[in-house]
Design a protein around this motif. Sequence first.
Motif, PDB file in Angstrom:
ATOM      1  N   ILE A 225       0.864  -1.174   0.000  1.00 31.85           N
ATOM      2  CA  ILE A 225       0.000   0.000   0.000  1.00 31.85           C
ATOM      3  C   ILE A 225       0.901   1.225   0.000  1.00 31.85           C
ATOM      4  O   ILE A 225       1.681   1.432   0.936  1.00 31.85           O
ATOM      5  CB  ILE A 225      -0.922   0.015   1.237  1.00 31.85           C
ATOM      6  N   ARG A 226       0.801   2.030  -1.038  1.00 33.23           N
ATOM      7  CA  ARG A 226       1.651   3.202  -1.160  1.00 33.23           C
ATOM      8  C   ARG A 226       0.850   4.462  -0.879  1.00 33.23           C
ATOM      9  O   ARG A 226      -0.159   4.726  -1.528  1.00 33.23           O
ATOM     10  CB  ARG A 226       2.262   3.288  -2.569  1.00 33.23           C
ATOM     11  N   THR A 227       1.269   5.223   0.130  1.00 33.05           N
ATOM     12  CA  THR A 227       0.699   6.541   0.383  1.00 33.05           C
ATOM     13  C   THR A 227       1.777   7.572   0.057  1.00 33.05           C
ATOM     14  O   THR A 227       2.918   7.212  -0.250  1.00 33.05           O
ATOM     15  CB  THR A 227       0.246   6.690   1.849  1.00 33.05           C
ATOM     16  N   LYS A 228       1.432   8.858   0.132  1.00 32.92           N
ATOM     17  CA  LYS A 228       2.384   9.890  -0.270  1.00 32.92           C
ATOM     18  C   LYS A 228       3.614   9.926   0.623  1.00 32.92           C
ATOM     19  O   LYS A 228       4.676  10.359   0.211  1.00 32.92           O
ATOM     20  CB  LYS A 228       1.684  11.254  -0.282  1.00 32.92           C
TER      21      LYS A 228
ATOM     22  N   VAL B 181      -6.555   1.654   8.146  1.00 36.11           N
ATOM     23  CA  VAL B 181      -6.328   3.072   7.869  1.00 36.11           C
ATOM     24  C   VAL B 181      -5.509   3.229   6.589  1.00 36.11           C
ATOM     25  O   VAL B 181      -5.791   4.108   5.762  1.00 36.11           O
ATOM     26  CB  VAL B 181      -5.631   3.764   9.058  1.00 36.11           C
ATOM     27  N   ALA B 182      -4.505   2.378   6.392  1.00 32.02           N
ATOM     28  CA  ALA B 182      -3.690   2.436   5.177  1.00 32.02           C
ATOM     29  C   ALA B 182      -4.553   2.218   3.932  1.00 32.02           C
ATOM     30  O   ALA B 182      -4.414   2.934   2.928  1.00 32.02           O
ATOM     31  CB  ALA B 182      -2.576   1.396   5.239  1.00 32.02           C
TER      32      ALA B 182
ATOM     33  N   LEU C 126      -6.054   5.745  15.657  1.00 32.88           N
ATOM     34  CA  LEU C 126      -6.399   6.042  14.269  1.00 32.88           C
ATOM     35  C   LEU C 126      -5.706   7.315  13.795  1.00 32.88           C
ATOM     36  O   LEU C 126      -5.186   7.382  12.682  1.00 32.88           O
ATOM     37  CB  LEU C 126      -7.921   6.182  14.132  1.00 32.88           C
ATOM     38  N   TYR C 127      -5.689   8.339  14.656  1.00 30.40           N
ATOM     39  CA  TYR C 127      -4.994   9.584  14.316  1.00 30.40           C
ATOM     40  C   TYR C 127      -3.508   9.326  14.072  1.00 30.40           C
ATOM     41  O   TYR C 127      -2.925   9.840  13.113  1.00 30.40           O
ATOM     42  CB  TYR C 127      -5.133  10.594  15.453  1.00 30.40           C
ATOM     43  N   ASP C 128      -2.892   8.551  14.956  1.00 27.79           N
ATOM     44  CA  ASP C 128      -1.453   8.299  14.839  1.00 27.79           C
ATOM     45  C   ASP C 128      -1.123   7.668  13.487  1.00 27.79           C
ATOM     46  O   ASP C 128      -0.133   8.025  12.840  1.00 27.79           O
ATOM     47  CB  ASP C 128      -0.981   7.383  15.978  1.00 27.79           C
ATOM     48  N   ALA C 129      -1.959   6.709  13.049  1.00 28.41           N
ATOM     49  CA  ALA C 129      -1.731   6.073  11.748  1.00 28.41           C
ATOM     50  C   ALA C 129      -1.901   7.078  10.607  1.00 28.41           C
ATOM     51  O   ALA C 129      -1.110   7.108   9.666  1.00 28.41           O
ATOM     52  CB  ALA C 129      -2.697   4.902  11.578  1.00 28.41           C
ATOM     53  N   LEU C 130      -2.917   7.942  10.713  1.00 26.38           N
ATOM     54  CA  LEU C 130      -3.143   8.958   9.676  1.00 26.38           C
ATOM     55  C   LEU C 130      -1.973   9.929   9.586  1.00 26.38           C
ATOM     56  O   LEU C 130      -1.530  10.294   8.489  1.00 26.38           O
ATOM     57  CB  LEU C 130      -4.427   9.728   9.971  1.00 26.38           C
TER      58      LEU C 130
END
Length: 328
Positions: A107-110, A149-150, A195-199
């Motif tokens: 899973i690639r995020t920015k 979350v990812a 959840l915030y920490d992962a975001l």
Amino acid sequence: MTTAQSIKLTLEPENGAYLANLCGPFNEHLKLIERRVGIEIRNHGNHFQLLGDIEAITQVSDMLESLYEDAKQNKTLSPDQIHLLIQQSGLDQIISHQKIQDTDIAIRTKKTLIRPRGENQQGYVRSILEHDINFGIGPAGTGKTYLAVACAVDALEREEVDRILLVRPAVEAGEKLGFLPGDLTQKVDPYLRPLYDALYEMLGFERVGKLIERNVIEVAPLAFMRGRTLNNSFVILDESQNTTKEQMKMFLTRIGFGSTAVITGDITQIDLPKGTKSGLVHTIQVLDGVKDIGFTRFTAKDVVRHPLVQHIVRAYDRFEKLEQEKGQ
């Protein structure tokens, strides 16, 4: 990977009103099909070109012809009708299969690249890509929430959903929250911190803040979900072992068109009042065998925290089994 192929389609007769009805305002209907099915639609007037997996574009070509027939009969088309038609056609399953056919999922995020570890985590992410409703059940430290979350961030960045909704039952505050200081977000913050920490890790602190301000990312206690219908959203219900049967049913029936829901929980850490059955435990029994709902069960061997956490989880499991045997 499958090589993209092309189909050309001409819809007759050429009529501006029919085409506007088919395509939707600002081509909203075409963009919806592109997003849900993972193809590209180009059009100039009544001439269309479809690019993508051959099976998918063949079915979309037939779908567009059928929708154009409806438009010619002055039937007003809507995004909900498009969603329903895609669902009934099985096109979602075609593109889901294309997404998950690679053996190594990443899973690639920015800001980061996330690789699920082990067979269970890989299977969990595959299930989220394939199904609209998924359950991740198991002990803390197995990556249930983090990977959910990812997947939500990935779906948002690909414009597959319009927003992310983070939900958690505020059991310790009795779901009332009134005595806590601050506005709703501040009241719920302590319960949503994981959840915030992962975001923050995946998107950065500043961008998360801006998305929350615009309601692209929304946080809410479970009690505030009643009466809402969630379309085009990625919804994560965390700590779901602390829902009641009624709350879980209410949440599951909120899911609308174009949405994905991931429900995570650990049935060994239920904080509900004595005598109250966990909604998660109940729904596992109710939905057993229901098609198109994904269940991933994690165990101590899936824990990716400090090695001692695995031993602690296993020790508790052994102790609880012995207690149950004594009770019998």
